[in-house]
Design a protein around this motif. Structure first.
Motif, PDB file in Angstrom:
ATOM      1  N   ALA A 249      37.416  55.802  47.337  1.00  0.00           N
ATOM      2  CA  ALA A 249      36.089  56.199  46.849  1.00  0.00           C
ATOM      3  C   ALA A 249      36.111  57.697  46.511  1.00  0.00           C
ATOM      4  O   ALA A 249      36.691  58.496  47.266  1.00  0.00           O
ATOM      5  CB  ALA A 249      35.030  55.907  47.898  1.00  0.00           C
ATOM      6  N   PRO A 250      35.515  58.091  45.356  1.00  0.00           N
ATOM      7  CA  PRO A 250      34.866  57.181  44.396  1.00  0.00           C
ATOM      8  C   PRO A 250      35.890  56.351  43.644  1.00  0.00           C
ATOM      9  O   PRO A 250      37.072  56.662  43.656  1.00  0.00           O
ATOM     10  CB  PRO A 250      34.132  58.142  43.474  1.00  0.00           C
ATOM     11  CG  PRO A 250      34.963  59.393  43.517  1.00  0.00           C
ATOM     12  CD  PRO A 250      35.485  59.495  44.914  1.00  0.00           C
ATOM     13  N   SER A 260      37.590  63.947  41.157  1.00  0.00           N
ATOM     14  CA  SER A 260      37.038  64.551  42.375  1.00  0.00           C
ATOM     15  C   SER A 260      37.870  64.069  43.567  1.00  0.00           C
ATOM     16  O   SER A 260      38.733  63.187  43.443  1.00  0.00           O
ATOM     17  CB  SER A 260      35.565  64.167  42.546  1.00  0.00           C
ATOM     18  OG  SER A 260      35.435  62.759  42.700  1.00  0.00           O
ATOM     19  N   ASN A 261      37.599  64.657  44.697  1.00  0.00           N
ATOM     20  CA  ASN A 261      38.322  64.240  45.901  1.00  0.00           C
ATOM     21  C   ASN A 261      38.160  62.735  46.138  1.00  0.00           C
ATOM     22  O   ASN A 261      37.082  62.161  45.914  1.00  0.00           O
ATOM     23  CB  ASN A 261      37.819  64.989  47.127  1.00  0.00           C
ATOM     24  CG  ASN A 261      38.121  66.482  47.032  1.00  0.00           C
ATOM     25  OD1 ASN A 261      38.988  66.901  46.261  1.00  0.00           O
ATOM     26  ND2 ASN A 261      37.391  67.283  47.810  1.00  0.00           N
ATOM     27  N   VAL A 262      39.238  62.106  46.623  1.00  0.00           N
ATOM     28  CA  VAL A 262      39.241  60.645  46.832  1.00  0.00           C
ATOM     29  C   VAL A 262      39.526  60.343  48.314  1.00  0.00           C
ATOM     30  O   VAL A 262      40.450  60.899  48.901  1.00  0.00           O
ATOM     31  CB  VAL A 262      40.302  59.958  45.956  1.00  0.00           C
ATOM     32  CG1 VAL A 262      40.343  58.459  46.239  1.00  0.00           C
ATOM     33  CG2 VAL A 262      40.029  60.226  44.481  1.00  0.00           C
ATOM     34  N   THR A 263      38.750  59.452  48.865  1.00  0.00           N
ATOM     35  CA  THR A 263      38.991  58.965  50.237  1.00  0.00           C
ATOM     36  C   THR A 263      39.595  57.563  50.159  1.00  0.00           C
ATOM     37  O   THR A 263      39.008  56.655  49.560  1.00  0.00           O
ATOM     38  CB  THR A 263      37.695  58.925  51.042  1.00  0.00           C
ATOM     39  OG1 THR A 263      37.155  60.254  51.124  1.00  0.00           O
ATOM     40  CG2 THR A 263      37.951  58.393  52.445  1.00  0.00           C
ATOM     41  N   VAL A 264      40.783  57.412  50.770  1.00  0.00           N
ATOM     42  CA  VAL A 264      41.499  56.129  50.748  1.00  0.00           C
ATOM     43  C   VAL A 264      41.361  55.450  52.118  1.00  0.00           C
ATOM     44  O   VAL A 264      41.625  56.065  53.153  1.00  0.00           O
ATOM     45  CB  VAL A 264      42.980  56.326  50.408  1.00  0.00           C
ATOM     46  CG1 VAL A 264      43.707  54.988  50.421  1.00  0.00           C
ATOM     47  CG2 VAL A 264      43.127  57.016  49.053  1.00  0.00           C
ATOM     48  N   THR A 265      40.966  54.200  52.093  1.00  0.00           N
ATOM     49  CA  THR A 265      40.868  53.402  53.318  1.00  0.00           C
ATOM     50  C   THR A 265      41.836  52.224  53.221  1.00  0.00           C
ATOM     51  O   THR A 265      41.762  51.432  52.276  1.00  0.00           O
ATOM     52  CB  THR A 265      39.446  52.872  53.521  1.00  0.00           C
ATOM     53  OG1 THR A 265      38.534  53.986  53.570  1.00  0.00           O
ATOM     54  CG2 THR A 265      39.355  52.073  54.814  1.00  0.00           C
ATOM     55  N   LEU A 266      42.766  52.133  54.204  1.00  0.00           N
ATOM     56  CA  LEU A 266      43.758  51.053  54.202  1.00  0.00           C
ATOM     57  C   LEU A 266      43.236  49.844  54.969  1.00  0.00           C
ATOM     58  O   LEU A 266      42.522  49.968  55.967  1.00  0.00           O
ATOM     59  CB  LEU A 266      45.063  51.528  54.836  1.00  0.00           C
ATOM     60  CG  LEU A 266      45.795  52.678  54.126  1.00  0.00           C
ATOM     61  CD1 LEU A 266      47.060  53.036  54.896  1.00  0.00           C
ATOM     62  CD2 LEU A 266      46.145  52.283  52.695  1.00  0.00           C
ATOM     63  N   THR A 267      43.652  48.651  54.531  1.00  0.00           N
ATOM     64  CA  THR A 267      43.369  47.399  55.246  1.00  0.00           C
ATOM     65  C   THR A 267      44.682  46.662  55.463  1.00  0.00           C
ATOM     66  O   THR A 267      45.536  46.615  54.576  1.00  0.00           O
ATOM     67  CB  THR A 267      42.395  46.513  54.454  1.00  0.00           C
ATOM     68  OG1 THR A 267      42.955  46.232  53.169  1.00  0.00           O
ATOM     69  CG2 THR A 267      41.048  47.199  54.286  1.00  0.00           C
TER      70      THR A 267
END
Length: 285
Positions: A249-250, A260-267
């Protein structure tokens, strides 16, 4: 005072010791007492001649042998429930009565003395040593009880109504949760605390090569009396690595770019053994 020797028909000889009753030298004044003494001596010797000696019976052997449902191993006789047992008791030749007590109770008597006695029995349930005491006596009374000086001896056999213990060894050894990640080999073994392993384990070895959340493998064995035992083991095999995915996200544009800065969430997911840990992700500046 005159003395004279009374006539006696013959000297009296003890049949065992060989001693001779001494002739009595009597005076006329003591003749009556002398005759009484002579009669008493006759009575004593007659008693020795006619009294029945008291013998104590002895036991020289007491042994169990077996038929169907029994087996000898390591010098011991083992029997399972229903097994045919014979107890042989060897005694002195003067024995007329034998009592058996302990694991089973019985009695035998004979109007004539003999030295060999046999008793039959059937093995019962349970496990462990079963002992009896055989007591020999020289007489039996009117109530059918053994009487007289006796002697005894013990004999025993071992009940075995439990089959072997069957166990599995896995290679490689699974982890603490019980899972393996490569093909698993199984080696079976069997032990028996009684008569000993007669056959098995069957199968002796086995393998698990495909993924499984838990498959039960079994093997069997029998002891020398035919008692069966079985063992089982559950094998869990997962040779497939977990699936790792992620979101950020985004969301990127159609070209896959962010400005822009990106936040990565692993599953992380795993269909068999499950996820032990899932780390990573974070913020990309």
């Amino acid at each position: 005072m005159r003395t004279r020797t009374l006539p006696f028909p013959e000297d009296i000889v003890h049949p065992l010791s060989g001693s001779v009753a001494t002739r009595l030298l009597l005076t006329d004044g003591r003749r009556a007492r002398g005759r009484l003494a002579f009669v008493a001596a006759l009575a004593v010797v007659a008693g020795l001649l006619t009294a029945s000696p008291s013998f104590a019976s002895s036991v020289s052997g007491a042994t169990f042998t077996g038929g169907t449902g029994t087996v000898s191993s390591g010098g011991l006789l083992y029997a399972k429930q229903g097994g045919a047992l014979t107890l042989t008791v060897l005694t002195s030749a003067d024995t007329k009565c034998v009592d058996v007590s302990g694991a089973f109770t019985t009695q035998a008597s004979s109007s004539t003395a003999k030295s060999s006695w046999t008793f039959t029995s059937t093995a019962g349930a349970g496990d462990g040593v079963q002992a009896v005491t055989a007591t020999a006596s020289p007489n039996v009374n009117g109530q059918g009880k053994c009487t007289g000086p006796s002697a005894s001896m013990q004999a025993s056999f071992t009940l075995d109504n439990t089959g072997p213990m069957v166990t599995a060894a896995l290679s490689p050894v699974p982890n603490a949760a019980g899972w393996s990640k490569t093909n698993v080999g199984i080696t079976w073994s069997a032990t028996d605390a009684g008569s000993g392993v007669g056959s098995g384990p069957t199968p002796a070895t086995d393998t698990v090569n495909t993924n499984t959340a838990g498959i039960v493998k079994t093997a069997t064995a029998t002891d020398r009396l035919g008692n069966g035992g079985n063992g089982s083991v559950t094998v869990k095999l997962d040779k497939t690595a977990p699936t790792v995915g992620g979101t950020w996200a985004p969301a990127p544009n159609s070209g896959g770019w962010n400005n822009s800065n990106v936040t990565v969430t692993l599953t992380c997911s795993d269909a068999l053994s499950g996820i032990k840990s899932c780390t990573g992700g974070g913020r990309v500046l």
